[in-house]
Design a protein around this motif. Structure first.
Motif, short mmCIF file in Angstrom:
data_model
loop_
_atom_site.label_atom_id
_atom_site.label_comp_id
_atom_site.label_asym_id
_atom_site.label_seq_id
_atom_site.Cartn_x
_atom_site.Cartn_y
_atom_site.Cartn_z
N ALA A 100 96.99 22.44 92.32
CA ALA A 100 96.83 20.99 92.31
C ALA A 100 95.37 20.63 92.04
N PRO A 101 94.94 20.69 90.77
CA PRO A 101 93.54 20.37 90.46
C PRO A 101 93.21 18.91 90.78
N THR A 102 91.96 18.66 91.02
CA THR A 102 91.52 17.31 91.35
C THR A 102 91.14 16.55 90.08
N LEU A 103 91.16 15.23 90.17
CA LEU A 103 90.72 14.39 89.06
C LEU A 103 89.20 14.23 89.04
N TRP A 104 88.57 14.43 90.17
CA TRP A 104 87.18 14.06 90.33
C TRP A 104 86.19 15.21 90.20
N ALA A 105 86.63 16.44 90.14
CA ALA A 105 85.72 17.60 90.20
C ALA A 105 84.70 17.61 89.07
N PHE A 106 85.14 17.35 87.86
CA PHE A 106 84.19 17.38 86.73
C PHE A 106 83.13 16.30 86.90
N ASP A 107 83.55 15.09 87.25
CA ASP A 107 82.60 13.98 87.40
C ASP A 107 81.60 14.26 88.53
N ILE A 108 82.12 14.75 89.64
CA ILE A 108 81.23 15.07 90.76
C ILE A 108 80.23 16.16 90.35
N SER A 109 80.70 17.16 89.62
CA SER A 109 79.80 18.27 89.27
C SER A 109 78.68 17.82 88.36
N TYR A 110 78.95 17.01 87.33
CA TYR A 110 77.83 16.64 86.46
C TYR A 110 76.94 15.59 87.12
N MET A 111 77.52 14.72 87.93
CA MET A 111 76.69 13.72 88.62
C MET A 111 75.79 14.37 89.67
N LEU A 112 76.32 15.31 90.42
CA LEU A 112 75.50 16.00 91.42
C LEU A 112 74.47 16.91 90.77
N ASN A 113 74.83 17.58 89.68
CA ASN A 113 73.85 18.42 88.99
C ASN A 113 72.67 17.59 88.49
N GLY A 114 72.95 16.46 87.87
CA GLY A 114 71.87 15.58 87.42
C GLY A 114 71.06 15.05 88.58
N SER A 115 71.74 14.72 89.67
CA SER A 115 71.05 14.21 90.85
C SER A 115 70.15 15.27 91.47
N ILE A 116 70.63 16.48 91.56
CA ILE A 116 69.84 17.58 92.12
C ILE A 116 68.55 17.76 91.31
N PHE A 117 68.68 17.76 90.01
CA PHE A 117 67.53 17.93 89.13
C PHE A 117 66.50 16.83 89.36
N LEU A 118 66.96 15.59 89.38
CA LEU A 118 66.02 14.48 89.49
C LEU A 118 65.53 14.23 90.91
#
Length: 179
Positions: free
Chosen positions: A42-60
């Protein structure tokens, strides 16, 4: 000057802590996604969005802190041949006259984009989850603003002889800087 410096460095520390929390959140989200996808089918709908948003946030969120701690890559094959005083002047001038204004400009653009996204209720258009994007844009703007402020602080340290390129504040405690 000391109050300004301490305030900016405190802000960089806080953003660094938030960046660490974002790393933990990203790890948890990805573990949840992998478990949901491969164990329960049962994959989630939000995993991809969370991953790129958090990756960008971590960097900045970590950018200003990394600059403060001198934890970035430094390529100084030419400038290391100069006397310490010249190195400090070059670095301080470069940070103050180029890097800080560019970072402030990017922060302004990101802040404007975050405000527009907030006012219009903009959502991620290519995502089935369609999250609001203004929080992500706001993190980008705040991270860039903190980065710009930290460039100013670091420039002042160089220009006032409080720091040498490639040396952290800890290494300078108790040492006399060459003039």
């Amino acid at each position: 000057m000391t109050f300004f410096r301490n305030s900016i460095e405190w802000f960089s520390d806080i953003l660094g802590i938030l960046g660490r929390l974002a790393i933990i959140t990203l790890i948890g989200a990805m573990l949840y996604e992998v478990t949901a996808r491969y164990v329960f089918g049962a994959p989630t709908l939000w995993a991809f969005d969370i991953s790129y948003m958090l990756n960008g946030s971590i960097f900045l969120l970590g950018a200003a802190y990394s600059l403060r701690e001198d934890a970035h890559v430094r390529i100084d094959f030419l400038s290391q041949r100069f006397p310490k005083r010249v190195q400090r002047m070059v670095n301080g001038s470069f940070y103050l006259l180029i890097m800080a204004p560019v970072s402030f400009a990017f922060a302004w653009v990101a802040g404007t984009k975050a405000l527009k996204a907030f006012m219009t209720g903009e959502v991620e258009s290519v995502s089935p989850w369609a999250p609001l994007v203004w929080p992500f844009y706001l993190v980008i703007a705040v991270g860039l603003f903190a980065f710009a402020l930290q460039f100013v602080v670091e420039a002042l340290k160089f220009l006032f002889g409080e720091k040498n390129p490639g040396e952290t504040d800890v290494e300078l405690q108790g040492l006399e800087i060459d003039q």
